[in-house]
Design an enzyme around this catalytic site. Sequence first.
Site, PDB file in Angstrom:
ATOM      1  N   ALA A  92      79.724  67.975 -80.663  1.00 34.17           N
ATOM      2  CA  ALA A  92      81.040  67.342 -80.519  1.00 34.17           C
ATOM      3  C   ALA A  92      81.956  67.772 -81.661  1.00 34.17           C
ATOM      4  O   ALA A  92      82.583  66.962 -82.330  1.00 34.17           O
ATOM      5  CB  ALA A  92      80.903  65.825 -80.474  1.00 34.17           C
ATOM      6  N   GLY A  93      81.981  69.084 -81.902  1.00 35.34           N
ATOM      7  CA  GLY A  93      82.937  69.643 -82.857  1.00 35.34           C
ATOM      8  C   GLY A  93      84.217  69.969 -82.104  1.00 35.34           C
ATOM      9  O   GLY A  93      84.522  69.362 -81.071  1.00 35.34           O
ATOM     10  N   TYR A  94      84.936  70.976 -82.597  1.00 37.53           N
ATOM     11  CA  TYR A  94      86.222  71.330 -81.964  1.00 37.53           C
ATOM     12  C   TYR A  94      86.039  71.747 -80.506  1.00 37.53           C
ATOM     13  O   TYR A  94      86.751  71.287 -79.616  1.00 37.53           O
ATOM     14  CB  TYR A  94      86.895  72.465 -82.731  1.00 37.53           C
ATOM     15  N   ASN A 138      75.546  64.640 -79.507  1.00 42.73           N
ATOM     16  CA  ASN A 138      75.875  65.092 -80.870  1.00 42.73           C
ATOM     17  C   ASN A 138      74.964  64.413 -81.877  1.00 42.73           C
ATOM     18  O   ASN A 138      74.554  63.275 -81.680  1.00 42.73           O
ATOM     19  CB  ASN A 138      77.344  64.767 -81.191  1.00 42.73           C
ATOM     20  N   GLU A 183      90.091  78.513 -99.717  1.00 46.21           N
ATOM     21  CA  GLU A 183      90.610  77.146 -99.500  1.00 46.21           C
ATOM     22  C   GLU A 183      89.916  76.155-100.446  1.00 46.21           C
ATOM     23  O   GLU A 183      90.547  75.250-100.976  1.00 46.21           O
ATOM     24  CB  GLU A 183      90.410  76.730 -98.046  1.00 46.21           C
ATOM     25  N   LYS A 239     100.496  74.162 -92.547  1.00 47.37           N
ATOM     26  CA  LYS A 239      99.058  73.867 -92.503  1.00 47.37           C
ATOM     27  C   LYS A 239      98.837  72.432 -92.005  1.00 47.37           C
ATOM     28  O   LYS A 239      97.944  72.163 -91.203  1.00 47.37           O
ATOM     29  CB  LYS A 239      98.465  74.052 -93.906  1.00 47.37           C
TER      30      LYS A 239
HETATM   31  P1  FAD Z   1      81.915  72.621 -85.095  1.00 45.16           P
HETATM   32  O1  FAD Z   1      83.318  72.155 -85.092  1.00 45.16           O
HETATM   33  O2  FAD Z   1      81.300  72.984 -86.391  1.00 45.16           O
HETATM   34  O3  FAD Z   1      81.011  71.501 -84.376  1.00 45.16           O
HETATM   35  C1  FAD Z   1      79.641  71.618 -84.150  1.00 45.16           C
HETATM   36  C2  FAD Z   1      79.112  70.227 -83.800  1.00 45.16           C
HETATM   37  O4  FAD Z   1      77.750  70.344 -83.372  1.00 45.16           O
HETATM   38  C3  FAD Z   1      79.118  69.262 -84.975  1.00 45.16           C
HETATM   39  O5  FAD Z   1      79.605  68.013 -84.552  1.00 45.16           O
HETATM   40  C4  FAD Z   1      77.635  69.161 -85.364  1.00 45.16           C
HETATM   41  O6  FAD Z   1      77.290  67.921 -85.925  1.00 45.16           O
HETATM   42  C5  FAD Z   1      76.968  69.356 -84.005  1.00 45.16           C
HETATM   43  N1  FAD Z   1      75.598  69.852 -84.096  1.00 45.16           N
HETATM   44  C6  FAD Z   1      75.157  70.935 -84.796  1.00 45.16           C
HETATM   45  N2  FAD Z   1      73.848  71.117 -84.598  1.00 45.16           N
HETATM   46  C7  FAD Z   1      73.434  70.132 -83.760  1.00 45.16           C
HETATM   47  C8  FAD Z   1      72.195  69.799 -83.173  1.00 45.16           C
HETATM   48  N3  FAD Z   1      71.095  70.516 -83.407  1.00 45.16           N
HETATM   49  N4  FAD Z   1      72.135  68.720 -82.354  1.00 45.16           N
HETATM   50  C9  FAD Z   1      73.247  67.979 -82.090  1.00 45.16           C
HETATM   51  N5  FAD Z   1      74.455  68.261 -82.617  1.00 45.16           N
HETATM   52  C10 FAD Z   1      74.555  69.320 -83.445  1.00 45.16           C
HETATM   53  N6  FAD Z   1      89.139  77.618 -88.493  1.00 45.16           N
HETATM   54  C11 FAD Z   1      90.448  77.660 -88.164  1.00 45.16           C
HETATM   55  O7  FAD Z   1      90.790  77.945 -87.000  1.00 45.16           O
HETATM   56  N7  FAD Z   1      91.426  77.397 -89.090  1.00 45.16           N
HETATM   57  C12 FAD Z   1      91.138  77.020 -90.352  1.00 45.16           C
HETATM   58  O8  FAD Z   1      92.040  76.755 -91.158  1.00 45.16           O
HETATM   59  C13 FAD Z   1      89.766  76.925 -90.747  1.00 45.16           C
HETATM   60  N8  FAD Z   1      89.435  76.505 -91.972  1.00 45.16           N
HETATM   61  C14 FAD Z   1      88.113  76.319 -92.291  1.00 45.16           C
HETATM   62  C15 FAD Z   1      87.788  75.780 -93.535  1.00 45.16           C
HETATM   63  C16 FAD Z   1      86.469  75.531 -93.868  1.00 45.16           C
HETATM   64  C17 FAD Z   1      86.146  74.918 -95.204  1.00 45.16           C
HETATM   65  C18 FAD Z   1      85.430  75.847 -92.941  1.00 45.16           C
HETATM   66  C19 FAD Z   1      83.979  75.581 -93.292  1.00 45.16           C
HETATM   67  C20 FAD Z   1      85.740  76.403 -91.703  1.00 45.16           C
HETATM   68  C21 FAD Z   1      87.078  76.639 -91.359  1.00 45.16           C
HETATM   69  N9  FAD Z   1      87.440  77.160 -90.104  1.00 45.16           N
HETATM   70  C22 FAD Z   1      88.771  77.253 -89.759  1.00 45.16           C
HETATM   71  C23 FAD Z   1      86.403  77.539 -89.116  1.00 45.16           C
HETATM   72  C24 FAD Z   1      86.190  76.382 -88.123  1.00 45.16           C
HETATM   73  O9  FAD Z   1      85.967  75.182 -88.804  1.00 45.16           O
HETATM   74  C25 FAD Z   1      85.027  76.670 -87.173  1.00 45.16           C
HETATM   75  O10 FAD Z   1      85.223  77.925 -86.593  1.00 45.16           O
HETATM   76  C26 FAD Z   1      84.944  75.583 -86.102  1.00 45.16           C
HETATM   77  O11 FAD Z   1      84.581  74.344 -86.678  1.00 45.16           O
HETATM   78  C27 FAD Z   1      83.963  75.949 -84.985  1.00 45.16           C
HETATM   79  O12 FAD Z   1      83.992  74.962 -83.996  1.00 45.16           O
HETATM   80  P2  FAD Z   1      82.701  74.621 -83.146  1.00 45.16           P
HETATM   81  O13 FAD Z   1      83.135  73.703 -82.064  1.00 45.16           O
HETATM   82  O14 FAD Z   1      81.994  75.871 -82.766  1.00 45.16           O
HETATM   83  O15 FAD Z   1      81.713  73.876 -84.146  1.00 45.16           O
END
Ligand code: FAD
Length: 405
Positions: free
Chosen positions: A11-13, A37, A170, A379
């Site tokens: 439940a990320g982005y 999640n 950052e 931002k």
């Molecule tokens: P995430 O948003 O990381 O979500 C993954 C989810 O899965 C989480 O809720 C986690 O708890 C859950 N999860 C993981 N493993 C398990 C499991 N085994 N079982 C159940 N649940 C699990 N991107 C931008 O576009 N702009 C920015 O300015 C930017 N700044 C950033 C700054 C920082 C400090 C960081 C670290 C990253 C940044 N990024 C930025 C990159 C961006 O955050 C990631 O690309 C983005 O979060 C990916 O989204 P996602 O949905 O793949 O995963």
Amino acid sequence: MKKPKIVIVGAGYGGLMTTVRLQKLVGVNEADIVLINKNDYHYETTWLHEASAGTLHHDRVRYDIRDVIDRSKVDFVQDTVVEIKKEEKKVILEKGEVEYDYLVIALGGEPETFGIKGLKEYAFGITNVNSSRQLREHIEYQFATYNMEEEKNDNRLVIVVGGAGFTGIEFLGELTNRIPELCHEYDVDSHKVKILCVEAAPTVLPGFDPELVNYAVSQLERKGVEFLIGTAIKECTPNGIIVAKGEEEPREIKAETVVWAAGVRGNSIIEKSGFEAMRGRVKVQPDLRVPGFDDVFIIGDSSLVINEEINRPYPPTAQIAMQQGEVVARNIAALVRGKQDLETFTFDNKGTVCSLGHDDAIGVVFGKKVTGAKASFMKKVVDNRSLYMIGGAGLVLKKGKFNVF
Ligand code: FAD
């Protein structure tokens, strides 16, 4: 007829965007939706550098998942995914298992340590709420302890950041704002503090406009950051790091805090579940399904989408994960209604802004370069937009950033 079951893991982005879009697109009579999640909260990964430096409380970067989903349509399960049995169409969890007809894998990424010895054991990461909270506490502890010891250990005040990419820069922006506060709070002479950024590549923020990179470097140098560019971390030890530049002899840098911010790979569940992957990222089809598995979609940091213009993968970002989530929701709604003609994902790059603390930033927005207060304002607009897209105006009012400077 049995309703199809749509399971979203993570439940990320990407995962949350898929869920909130699907709950609008699909009726309760058409399909069951299950969201799984690890935690009962979502965290804004893109704000974790602030929680890690201690400039924003970790409760500000997270919110309850149940507050943004329609609980009459979505069954939320708080559990950890252990493996995906794709042939059996099952998700194995720590506390049970769930079958699916359609699966969306949105588990995010993990730090890529490139096999560098000692990093996993001794370096801190900026990966989730727990790691950010631990890093903030650790840095604060070093300052709090410094004056307690008869023989002063100056290494307590040395902080090394490995990686001058987005996350590293950052974090440095926030850290350089936080250090004066820590010095004041714990009566530490600010001249004793040393902040180093070690980057193996020949430049800071590879891929960014050179003029903006120069701006970022000079702003951070002015605030005390020393850059060691073209310098590789060879090993991390309990006492610091071993670095080497080109053919030079490796040397030790003593530091009580080493932060690794130099790379992301896909979630280890991907490889553990037998998906064909490159560094844990699966090259998905244009409709975001996994080749050979028409019922499995992968989005976000565990997916790999090629930028055809340069024939290289897009860097993993929240922006891309959210756009993928919107497309997957529409594609699954189509499949549920028996349509086979799915939408192709095309990334619409709205620009990138890299913060240098709460009051400064650099970026390219709608093709225009911005720096300073203007970029910093942009931002915050970007940060609030992602809240708005998931939870509407209510979530922006609750968690949004409104401090302009
Ligand atoms: P995430 O948003 O990381 O979500 C993954 C989810 O899965 C989480 O809720 C986690 O708890 C859950 N999860 C993981 N493993 C398990 C499991 N085994 N079982 C159940 N649940 C699990 N991107 C931008 O576009 N702009 C920015 O300015 C930017 N700044 C950033 C700054 C920082 C400090 C960081 C670290 C990253 C940044 N990024 C930025 C990159 C961006 O955050 C990631 O690309 C983005 O979060 C990916 O989204 P996602 O949905 O793949 O995963």
